[in-house]
Design a protein around this motif. Structure first.
Motif, PDB file in Angstrom:
ATOM      1  N   MET A  85      -2.685 -15.446   1.622  1.00 14.53           N
ATOM      2  CA  MET A  85      -3.163 -14.764   0.419  1.00 14.53           C
ATOM      3  C   MET A  85      -4.332 -13.845   0.722  1.00 14.53           C
ATOM      4  O   MET A  85      -4.425 -12.746   0.178  1.00 14.53           O
ATOM      5  N   SER A  86      -5.228 -14.254   1.603  1.00 13.65           N
ATOM      6  CA  SER A  86      -6.379 -13.403   1.911  1.00 13.65           C
ATOM      7  C   SER A  86      -5.993 -12.190   2.749  1.00 13.65           C
ATOM      8  O   SER A  86      -6.679 -11.172   2.711  1.00 13.65           O
ATOM      9  N   LEU A  87      -4.902 -12.267   3.498  1.00 12.10           N
ATOM     10  CA  LEU A  87      -4.465 -11.121   4.293  1.00 12.10           C
ATOM     11  C   LEU A  87      -3.591 -10.139   3.507  1.00 12.10           C
ATOM     12  O   LEU A  87      -3.428  -8.986   3.918  1.00 12.10           O
ATOM     13  N   THR A  88      -3.040 -10.575   2.394  1.00  8.97           N
ATOM     14  CA  THR A  88      -2.128  -9.734   1.618  1.00  8.97           C
ATOM     15  C   THR A  88      -2.758  -8.423   1.147  1.00  8.97           C
ATOM     16  O   THR A  88      -2.137  -7.364   1.265  1.00  8.97           O
ATOM     17  N   LEU A  93      -2.986  -2.459   1.761  1.00  9.00           N
ATOM     18  CA  LEU A  93      -3.771  -1.258   2.049  1.00  9.00           C
ATOM     19  C   LEU A  93      -3.222  -0.505   3.255  1.00  9.00           C
ATOM     20  O   LEU A  93      -3.086   0.727   3.226  1.00  9.00           O
ATOM     21  N   VAL A  94      -2.878  -1.231   4.300  1.00  8.17           N
ATOM     22  CA  VAL A  94      -2.307  -0.594   5.490  1.00  8.17           C
ATOM     23  C   VAL A  94      -0.981   0.086   5.141  1.00  8.17           C
ATOM     24  O   VAL A  94      -0.741   1.240   5.514  1.00  8.17           O
ATOM     25  N   LEU A  95      -0.123  -0.618   4.430  1.00 11.50           N
ATOM     26  CA  LEU A  95       1.163  -0.025   4.055  1.00 11.50           C
ATOM     27  C   LEU A  95       0.983   1.191   3.156  1.00 11.50           C
ATOM     28  O   LEU A  95       1.741   2.158   3.243  1.00 11.50           O
ATOM     29  N   PHE A  96      -0.014   1.162   2.293  1.00  6.01           N
ATOM     30  CA  PHE A  96      -0.292   2.282   1.408  1.00  6.01           C
ATOM     31  C   PHE A  96      -0.569   3.559   2.202  1.00  6.01           C
ATOM     32  O   PHE A  96      -0.100   4.637   1.862  1.00  6.01           O
ATOM     33  N   PHE A  97      -1.346   3.431   3.295  1.00  2.99           N
ATOM     34  CA  PHE A  97      -1.710   4.606   4.079  1.00  2.99           C
ATOM     35  C   PHE A  97      -0.700   4.947   5.171  1.00  2.99           C
ATOM     36  O   PHE A  97      -0.598   6.095   5.589  1.00  2.99           O
ATOM     37  N   SER A 104       3.594   5.030  -3.238  1.00  2.00           N
ATOM     38  CA  SER A 104       3.168   4.008  -2.283  1.00  2.00           C
ATOM     39  C   SER A 104       2.173   3.027  -2.905  1.00  2.00           C
ATOM     40  O   SER A 104       1.915   1.973  -2.333  1.00  2.00           O
ATOM     41  N   TRP A 105       1.661   3.338  -4.079  1.00  6.29           N
ATOM     42  CA  TRP A 105       0.767   2.419  -4.782  1.00  6.29           C
ATOM     43  C   TRP A 105       1.485   1.112  -5.137  1.00  6.29           C
ATOM     44  O   TRP A 105       0.842   0.087  -5.397  1.00  6.29           O
TER      45      TRP A 105
END
Length: 128
Positions: A85-88, A93-97, A104-105
């Motif tokens: 959960m803490s890494l999600t 954020l990484v996938l967004f960029f 992508s939001w």
């Protein structure tokens, strides 16, 4: 049982008894309503005998044997769920960029979805 059950007790003895009750609750030996009733009995106790009656059906705890028996998988289960959960949010954020797609939001919807999947399937009222 105490050798002299009619000896009066003080605040320190009541606090120690409440801590023992809390340990038994944490170990799963008592339900919340049982704990509430016994806590009230401890709070109202004036003699050692009254305190002893609260613990008659509970095992004695010693420093060598922990009062809290770890249920199978609970610590490890909670640990990996918390890590995921803490890494999600960071993954979102990484996938967004990184991922070049329109809208992508939508990756940020992974955060509540992960919480629902990881923690929404457990029923904490029954300890499962």
């Amino acid at each position: 049982m105490s050798d002299t059950p009619e000896i009066r007790i003080g605040t320190a003895e009541r606090e120690q008894a409440l801590k023992r009750l809390s340990d038994h609750l944490a170990a799963g030996r008592l339900t919340v309503p049982e704990f509430d009733g016994r806590s009230l009995a401890v709070t109202n106790a004036t003699t050692r005998g009254e305190l002893d009656r609260v613990f008659t059906d509970l095992p004695e705890t010693t420093p060598d044997t922990p009062a809290r028996a770890e249920a199978p998988g609970t610590a490890a289960d909670q640990n990996w769920r918390g890590v995921v959960m803490s890494l999600t949010p960071f993954l979102a954020l990484v996938l967004f960029f990184v991922v070049p797609i329109d809208n992508s939001w939508l990756f940020f919807l992974m955060i509540p979805a992960a919480g629902a999947i990881l923690f929404g399937t457990r029923d904490n009222r029954t300890g499962g």
